[in-house]
Design an enzyme around this catalytic site. Structure first.
Site, PDB file in Angstrom:
ATOM      1  N   GLU A  22       0.845  -1.219   0.246  1.00 17.34           N
ATOM      2  CA  GLU A  22       0.020  -0.103   0.099  1.00 17.34           C
ATOM      3  C   GLU A  22       0.917   1.248   0.012  1.00 17.34           C
ATOM      4  O   GLU A  22       0.535   2.289  -0.648  1.00 17.34           O
ATOM      5  CB  GLU A  22      -0.875   0.095   1.284  1.00 17.34           C
ATOM      6  CG  GLU A  22      -2.001  -1.046   1.397  1.00 17.34           C
ATOM      7  CD  GLU A  22      -2.667  -0.982   2.787  1.00 17.34           C
ATOM      8  OE1 GLU A  22      -3.945  -0.787   2.565  1.00 17.34           O
ATOM      9  OE2 GLU A  22      -2.215  -0.893   3.856  1.00 17.34           O
ATOM     10  N   ASP A 220     -11.403 -10.337   3.243  1.00 13.43           N
ATOM     11  CA  ASP A 220     -11.848 -11.401   3.880  1.00 13.43           C
ATOM     12  C   ASP A 220     -13.220 -11.284   4.851  1.00 13.43           C
ATOM     13  O   ASP A 220     -13.261 -10.240   5.292  1.00 13.43           O
ATOM     14  CB  ASP A 220     -10.929 -12.306   4.573  1.00 13.43           C
ATOM     15  CG  ASP A 220     -10.494 -11.719   5.759  1.00 13.43           C
ATOM     16  OD1 ASP A 220     -10.989 -11.966   6.974  1.00 13.43           O
ATOM     17  OD2 ASP A 220      -9.309 -11.042   5.923  1.00 13.43           O
TER      18      ASP A 220
END
Ligand code: ADE
Length: 257
Positions: A22, A220
């Protein structure tokens, strides 16, 4: 959360990333970049879109993230912290590929009862720490602008706002998730996502009276397969989202930062 009076020092926006993937794009864009090693971590100082920034990786878990946050404030003059990372979706309708902007943070593994009420941060009287409303709103706007046109698994990402629960566990089991969520609900808290750092960074910022906000891409559902596609998701989805959101934040919301 209180806004600090930045009278004595110039504003510096700290951008804290959970994952190296990121951060990579942000480091590439950094102007007047300076790389500094401190407390066993790497910090990048410079300017993004004309704004003084310091970039760091949080590291994983609450203590590591708290240490990084203190270093950002004490050593690098951070006057507010924005965090990007991934999380497991536990709220109804919070799906993989969505994002959650935290409006509040609780530690789901904090239990000093019976000395203090369950989930309460001892000696503070506080349980849920609120994000800074201005920064959180700026993140919501940045998500809307930055994620335009993106789809995950054929679906447009939904931007949720609500409670994020942090703990020193990667939650990957349906039963474990059920236990964490049920217990929080019994105490009046309705979490949308679980992760491992946000509440710690919020606590440090609260102690220093500095604004904090975070956005998490849902990688998730904190179930038995939570870990399966994690690396590929981080590389292909979460890193792209984070980069776009931060870029939009600096473009769209710069006057508010
Ligand atoms: N970060 C991303 N997914 C997570 C999970 N399931 N538990 C804790 N942290 C996470």
């Amino acid at each position: 959360m209180m806004r600090a009076a930045p009278a004595d020092r110039p504003p510096v926006l700290a951008i804290l990333s959970a994952l190296a993937e990121e951060q990579a794009g942000l480091v590439e864009q950094l102007q007047d970049a300076q790389c500094i090693s401190h407390a066993g971590r790497t910090f990048w100082q410079g300017r993004l879109g004309g704004l003084a920034v310091v970039l760091a990786l949080s590291r994983i878990g609450k203590v590591a993230a708290a240490t990084t946050s203190v270093a950002l404030i004490e050593r690098f003059g951070a006057s507010r912290i924005v965090f990007t990372g991934v999380a497991g979706g536990v709220g109804p309708g919070v799906q993989v590929g969505d994002v959650v902007v935290g409006t509040g943070y609780v530690q789901h593994d904090l239990d000093a009862s019976p000395l203090f009420p369950r989930y309460q941060i001892p000696l503070t009287g506080q349980t849920v720490l609120n994000a800074d409303a201005v920064l959180a709103d700026a993140l919501v706007a940045a998500c809307a602008a930055g994620l335009q046109g993106l789809r995950h698994a054929g679906r447009l990402p939904v931007v949720h706002q609500g409670l994020i629960a942090s703990g020193d566990r990667f939650v990957n089991g349906q039963e474990e998730t059920r236990r964490i969520v049920q217990s929080l609900r019994q105490h009046g808290h309705e979490p949308l996502a679980v992760e491992m750092e946000g509440a710690a960074v919020a606590q440090v910022c609260c102690d220093y009276g500095l604004p904090f906000a975070a956005v998490r891409t849902i990688s998730d559902r904190a179930d038995d397969s939570a870990h399966v596609d994690f690396p590929a998701f981080v590389r292909d989805v979460a890193s792209v989202y984070a980069q776009r959101i931060v870029t939009a934040l600096l473009q769209v919301s710069q006057p508010r930062l």
